[in-house]
Design a protein around this motif. Structure first.
Motif, PDB file in Angstrom:
ATOM      1  N   ARG A  75       0.834  -1.205   0.000  1.00 29.99           N
ATOM      2  CA  ARG A  75       0.000   0.000   0.000  1.00 29.99           C
ATOM      3  C   ARG A  75       0.868   1.254   0.000  1.00 29.99           C
ATOM      4  N   GLY A  76       0.439   2.227  -0.785  1.00 31.62           N
ATOM      5  CA  GLY A  76       1.136   3.506  -0.827  1.00 31.62           C
ATOM      6  C   GLY A  76       2.234   3.597  -1.851  1.00 31.62           C
ATOM      7  N   GLU A  77       2.698   2.458  -2.383  1.00 30.83           N
ATOM      8  CA  GLU A  77       3.756   2.498  -3.383  1.00 30.83           C
ATOM      9  C   GLU A  77       3.213   2.972  -4.727  1.00 30.83           C
ATOM     10  N   ARG A 120      -0.910   4.610  -7.882  1.00 30.04           N
ATOM     11  CA  ARG A 120      -0.560   4.339  -6.489  1.00 30.04           C
ATOM     12  C   ARG A 120      -1.381   3.153  -5.980  1.00 30.04           C
ATOM     13  N   ILE A 122      -3.475   1.337  -3.452  1.00 36.17           N
ATOM     14  CA  ILE A 122      -4.307   1.709  -2.306  1.00 36.17           C
ATOM     15  C   ILE A 122      -4.668   0.485  -1.475  1.00 36.17           C
ATOM     16  N   LEU A 144      -7.952   7.204   5.140  1.00 30.25           N
ATOM     17  CA  LEU A 144      -6.599   7.576   4.751  1.00 30.25           C
ATOM     18  C   LEU A 144      -6.440   9.091   4.731  1.00 30.25           C
ATOM     19  N   GLU A 146      -4.550  11.711   2.827  1.00 27.11           N
ATOM     20  CA  GLU A 146      -3.885  11.677   1.532  1.00 27.11           C
ATOM     21  C   GLU A 146      -3.456  13.076   1.083  1.00 27.11           C
ATOM     22  N   ASP A 178      -3.201   9.891  -8.229  1.00 25.27           N
ATOM     23  CA  ASP A 178      -3.246  10.986  -7.255  1.00 25.27           C
ATOM     24  C   ASP A 178      -4.113  12.148  -7.738  1.00 25.27           C
ATOM     25  N   VAL A 222       6.869   5.845   0.552  1.00 19.40           N
ATOM     26  CA  VAL A 222       5.511   5.454   0.916  1.00 19.40           C
ATOM     27  C   VAL A 222       4.987   6.447   1.950  1.00 19.40           C
ATOM     28  N   PRO A 223       3.834   7.082   1.716  1.00 22.94           N
ATOM     29  CA  PRO A 223       3.296   8.046   2.680  1.00 22.94           C
ATOM     30  C   PRO A 223       3.025   7.403   4.038  1.00 22.94           C
ATOM     31  N   PHE A 226      -0.052   5.073   5.192  1.00 22.30           N
ATOM     32  CA  PHE A 226      -0.194   3.662   4.868  1.00 22.30           C
ATOM     33  C   PHE A 226       0.522   2.744   5.858  1.00 22.30           C
TER      34      PHE A 226
END
Length: 264
Positions: A75-77, A120, A122, A144, A146, A178, A222-223, A226
């Motif tokens: 996730r997030g990648e 991305r 999710i 999330l 974001e 995004d 990665v944010p 996540f």
């Protein structure tokens, strides 16, 4: 009778550069192909669907190595993947010239002939991803945060396909751009053979660096949102685990060697 010294001198004589040049070029091409196949490949961003994280025309470098160690998309990648089921049908592609074909083949330039997309991740296998109205997007019931969503966009699109609740099968990915109101992502392909999901075996690799233009150089981490998206911290991939273990093994070997030296 030829003396030994003369024979050694003859063996040490260098060949002219023009004779060695084809060999050097051949070695360089083989290395470039190996790097493209197993390590890193360049890709060009074809649209505005990942703004503002990525701009149209950006060149990103994609990590193709870690999947060989068993790493799976998380996730997030931001990942590059082959068109899973006609997502790019009807999208015009400029035909490449001969130079672009050659440079794309060896990985120096992005391939203009491969039908690839970038989005991305999710949700991964087993996740429930949902969104109603303008959002937020929820993964396994958790909203999330974001900050990467395009300014002025809402996390979801308040239309028929922009509202959803899906459970991602094992081996599949739910992906979104995004630039949410300008991305034909998993939300808008739920009538294809994969229900809008991307099979993991269609993933080329993770985009890790914006390499061009120079003024936009940046990494693609990665944010933080996540890290606990599934209700538990994400475990590091095998490659990261190996990298973390190496210093510990070396330290242990060093201590063992020091102990042996102290007690003959």
């Amino acid at each position: 009778m030829v003396r030994a010294g003369a024979r050694r001198a003859g063996k040490g004589r260098h060949r002219p550069f023009w004779v060695e040049l084809p060999l050097l070029v051949g070695v360089a091409l083989v290395l470039a192909l190996l790097i493209k196949t197993f390590l890193v490949q360049a890709f060009s961003i074809p649209s505005e669907s990942m703004q503002n994280t990525l701009q149209k025309g950006d060149r990103v470098l994609v990590d193709k190595l870690t999947p060989w160690f068993g790493s799976e998309p998380e996730r997030g990648e931001v990942v590059v993947f082959h068109d899973p089921d006609g997502w790019l049908d009807g999208v015009a592609v400029d035909p490449p010239n001969t130079v672009q074909k050659v440079l794309g083949f060896i990985g120096v330039m992005p391939s203009a002939e491969e039908k690839d997309l970038i989005k991305r991740v999710i949700g991964v296998g087993g996740d429930t991803v949902e969104c109603a109205g303008d959002g937020p997007v929820k993964v396994n019931g958790k909203a999330l945060d974001e900050p990467y969503v395009f300014p002025g966009n809402t996390p979801c699109s308040n239309d028929g396909r922009g509202t959803f609740k899906v459970t991602v099968p094992q081996g599949r990915l739910w992906v979104m751009g995004d630039h949410r109101q300008a991305s034909a992502d998993s939300r808008y392909h739920r009538d294809d053979r994969n229900d809008g999901m991307v099979p993991e075996d269609e993933v080329v690799g993770r985009a890790v660096v914006v390499a061009w233009p120079v003024g936009r150089w940046s990494t693609l981490p990665v944010p933080a949102a996540f890290s606990t998206a599934a209700g538990a911290a994400l475990l590091p991939g095998p490659a990261a685990a190996v990298a973390a273990a190496v210093p510990l093994v070396l330290l242990r070997r060093r201590r063992a060697t020091s102990g042996a030296d102290a007690h003959p």
